[in-house]
Design a protein around this motif. Structure first.
Motif, PDB file in Angstrom:
ATOM      1  N   ALA A  73       0.841  -1.193   0.000  1.00  0.00           N
ATOM      2  CA  ALA A  73       0.000   0.000   0.000  1.00  0.00           C
ATOM      3  C   ALA A  73       0.876   1.242   0.000  1.00  0.00           C
ATOM      4  CB  ALA A  73      -0.937   0.012   1.205  1.00  0.00           C
ATOM      5  N   ILE A  74       0.461   2.254  -0.770  1.00  0.00           N
ATOM      6  CA  ILE A  74       1.189   3.509  -0.893  1.00  0.00           C
ATOM      7  C   ILE A  74       0.205   4.648  -0.660  1.00  0.00           C
ATOM      8  CG2 ILE A  74       2.534   5.009  -2.417  1.00  0.00           C
ATOM      9  CD1 ILE A  74       3.424   2.491  -3.897  1.00  0.00           C
ATOM     10  N   VAL A  75       0.578   5.592   0.191  1.00  0.00           N
ATOM     11  CA  VAL A  75      -0.261   6.753   0.492  1.00  0.00           C
ATOM     12  C   VAL A  75       0.532   8.010   0.161  1.00  0.00           C
ATOM     13  CG1 VAL A  75      -1.539   8.004   2.263  1.00  0.00           C
ATOM     14  CG2 VAL A  75      -1.475   5.505   2.307  1.00  0.00           C
ATOM     15  N   ALA A  76      -0.035   8.850  -0.680  1.00  0.00           N
ATOM     16  CA  ALA A  76       0.583  10.124  -1.033  1.00  0.00           C
ATOM     17  C   ALA A  76      -0.023  11.227  -0.174  1.00  0.00           C
ATOM     18  CB  ALA A  76       0.362  10.421  -2.514  1.00  0.00           C
ATOM     19  N   PRO A  77       0.736  12.297   0.105  1.00  0.00           N
ATOM     20  CA  PRO A  77       0.169  13.405   0.888  1.00  0.00           C
ATOM     21  C   PRO A  77      -1.035  14.010   0.185  1.00  0.00           C
ATOM     22  CG  PRO A  77       2.561  13.581   0.722  1.00  0.00           C
ATOM     23  CD  PRO A  77       2.151  12.497  -0.213  1.00  0.00           C
ATOM     24  N   PRO A  78      -1.967  14.596   0.944  1.00  0.00           N
ATOM     25  CA  PRO A  78      -3.152  15.190   0.309  1.00  0.00           C
ATOM     26  C   PRO A  78      -2.778  16.270  -0.687  1.00  0.00           C
ATOM     27  CG  PRO A  78      -3.435  15.021   2.692  1.00  0.00           C
ATOM     28  CD  PRO A  78      -1.999  14.685   2.404  1.00  0.00           C
ATOM     29  N   ARG A  79      -3.531  16.327  -1.767  1.00  0.00           N
ATOM     30  CA  ARG A  79      -3.329  17.364  -2.780  1.00  0.00           C
ATOM     31  C   ARG A  79      -4.651  18.061  -3.051  1.00  0.00           C
ATOM     32  NH1 ARG A  79      -4.625  15.415  -8.021  1.00  0.00           N
ATOM     33  NH2 ARG A  79      -5.156  13.191  -8.049  1.00  0.00           N
ATOM     34  N   GLU A  80      -4.548  19.302  -3.521  1.00  0.00           N
ATOM     35  CA  GLU A  80      -5.731  20.143  -3.671  1.00  0.00           C
ATOM     36  C   GLU A  80      -6.643  19.601  -4.758  1.00  0.00           C
ATOM     37  OE1 GLU A  80      -6.787  24.913  -4.086  1.00  0.00           O
ATOM     38  OE2 GLU A  80      -4.742  24.164  -4.310  1.00  0.00           O
ATOM     39  N   LEU A  81      -7.926  19.709  -4.514  1.00  0.00           N
ATOM     40  CA  LEU A  81      -8.922  19.280  -5.490  1.00  0.00           C
ATOM     41  C   LEU A  81      -8.985  20.252  -6.657  1.00  0.00           C
ATOM     42  CD1 LEU A  81     -11.883  18.204  -3.180  1.00  0.00           C
ATOM     43  CD2 LEU A  81     -10.658  16.713  -4.739  1.00  0.00           C
ATOM     44  N   VAL A  82      -9.491  19.762  -7.774  1.00  0.00           N
ATOM     45  CA  VAL A  82      -9.723  20.634  -8.913  1.00  0.00           C
ATOM     46  C   VAL A  82     -10.808  21.640  -8.549  1.00  0.00           C
ATOM     47  CG1 VAL A  82     -10.347  20.706 -11.355  1.00  0.00           C
ATOM     48  CG2 VAL A  82      -9.077  18.751 -10.453  1.00  0.00           C
ATOM     49  N   ARG A  83     -10.674  22.875  -8.988  1.00  0.00           N
ATOM     50  CA  ARG A  83     -11.591  23.935  -8.562  1.00  0.00           C
ATOM     51  C   ARG A  83     -13.033  23.639  -8.948  1.00  0.00           C
ATOM     52  NH1 ARG A  83      -8.714  29.874  -9.421  1.00  0.00           N
ATOM     53  NH2 ARG A  83      -6.988  29.527  -7.959  1.00  0.00           N
ATOM     54  N   SER A  84     -13.222  22.984 -10.082  1.00  0.00           N
ATOM     55  CA  SER A  84     -14.581  22.719 -10.542  1.00  0.00           C
ATOM     56  C   SER A  84     -15.347  21.781  -9.614  1.00  0.00           C
ATOM     57  CB  SER A  84     -14.553  22.113 -11.947  1.00  0.00           C
ATOM     58  OG  SER A  84     -13.812  20.900 -11.943  1.00  0.00           O
ATOM     59  N   SER A  85     -14.617  20.929  -8.885  1.00  0.00           N
ATOM     60  CA  SER A  85     -15.264  19.970  -7.996  1.00  0.00           C
ATOM     61  C   SER A  85     -15.063  20.284  -6.522  1.00  0.00           C
ATOM     62  CB  SER A  85     -14.741  18.550  -8.277  1.00  0.00           C
ATOM     63  OG  SER A  85     -13.341  18.499  -8.057  1.00  0.00           O
ATOM     64  N   ALA A  86     -14.268  21.318  -6.222  1.00  0.00           N
ATOM     65  CA  ALA A  86     -13.960  21.615  -4.823  1.00  0.00           C
ATOM     66  C   ALA A  86     -15.184  22.106  -4.065  1.00  0.00           C
ATOM     67  CB  ALA A  86     -12.842  22.656  -4.738  1.00  0.00           C
TER      68      ALA A  86
END
Length: 329
Positions: A73-86
């Motif tokens: 299992a691999i977990v990446a740090p959170p990244r910002e959502l696309v503005r259209s769906s945020a």
């Protein structure tokens, strides 16, 4: 010529299923006789190996072997959502992606369907675990690579992802542990193998075993119990993060299997806590070693600066020039 193909049951906890164009109840009977049957129910985990921080290129990773089932299992740090769906979400979003290695299964046709189903079930299990209110308008990507499948695939992935999340530093409400149990023809299988899961799939596909129903049997016994239960729990809060059941189970049997899985989850919880504690101690020793190396380096630089102040720049440079012995005349 009319060809009949069975429909695969996506609710089963992932099993290596060989396509059988024509399967008869007699074939299922022979297959059932070849399976090793438990003489008593012992709710203990399989032989387990867990390692946190197996990859240095990512922040959170874990590797787990649960018997012959192996995955990473691999977990990446959170990244910002696309503005259209945020603007559509008020909490952080978790996306789980499951992929089979090319050598992990022989049934390549059903791989995309199983990957999609396992990813969906894994997302539902981890959403109650993660403190999603701490990263609003961000998404967390979790990827699982399956190296070998010998049953209990979803529960093993949940355990491994729980360790990877803590290794990544993601805030969680508790430790999550999961296990699998099933029943077939009166036999309770704890941590069923891929063969047992395949037998359940064949039964639900319409190939019931011989003698499963007869004219002389009682009305309550016309349909024999056959089902599988996957339970993911958080013991500190005494809550279930996910409880997935398929097949036909009586209420008392359901409760019995649930108790078995909860007992296995407690044993796995102690193991995971010990693994994480050892990981913290290991990381502490690495940090102390790095600090010692930095201290020695600072001491060496301080000595060089002191010599430079005492000798002057020209004398310091001349004292550090060494003549090449091969060019010396």
């Amino acid at each position: 010529m009319l060809r009949i193909t069975q429909t695969k049951n996506t609710l089963l906890d992932g099993a290596t299923i060989a396509d059988q164009l024509y399967a008869t109840p007699k074939d299922c009977e022979d297959f059932f006789e070849s399976i090793e049957k438990p003489t008593q129910v012992v709710p203990v985990p399989r032989s387990t190996f867990i390692r946190a921080g197996v990859l240095t290129t990512v922040r959170g990773s874990a590797y787990m072997e649960y018997g012959n089932t192996k995955l990473m299992a691999i977990v990446a740090p959170p990244r910002e959502l696309v503005r259209s769906s945020a603007h559509r979400v008020s909490m952080g979003v978790i996306n789980c992606y499951v992929n089979f290695a090319a050598f992990a299964t022989g049934d390549l046709e059903s791989v995309p369907e199983r990957e999609k189903h396992l990813g969906s079930m894994l997302t539902k299990a981890l959403e109650p675990l993660v403190c999603r209110n701490e990263f609003l308008n961000f998404q967390l990507d979790i990827r699982v690579l399956i190296l070998d499948d010998d049953g209990c695939l979803l529960s093993t992935a949940i355990n491994c992802c729980g360790v990877a999340l803590i290794e990544c530093g993601i805030s969680t409400y508790d430790l999550i542990t999961a296990s699998t149990a099933c029943i077939y023809r009166g036999y309770v299988f704890i941590n069923p193998t891929a063969k047992v899961e395949e037998l359940l799939w064949q039964h639900r596909g319409g190939n019931a075993l011989l003698g499963s129903s007869s004219a002389n049997s009682d009305k309550d016994n016309d349909i024999q119990e056959h089902g599988l239960l996957i339970n993911a729990s958080m013991d500190s809060f005494e809550q279930l993060a996910q409880c997935q059941q398929c097949g036909y189970l009586k209420p008392e049997t359901y409760v019995r299997l649930l108790d078995y899985t909860l007992e296995i989850n407690k044993s796995l919880r102690h193991l995971i806590r010990r693994v994480l504690s050892d990981r913290v101690k290991e990381q502490h020793l690495l940090d102390m070693r790095e600090q010692e190396e930095e201290r020695l380096e600072d001491k060496r630089l301080a000595a060089i600066i002191e010599r430079l102040k005492q000798q002057g720049l020209h004398e310091f440079i001349q004292s550090n020039i060494k003549e090449d012995q091969y060019t010396k005349k």
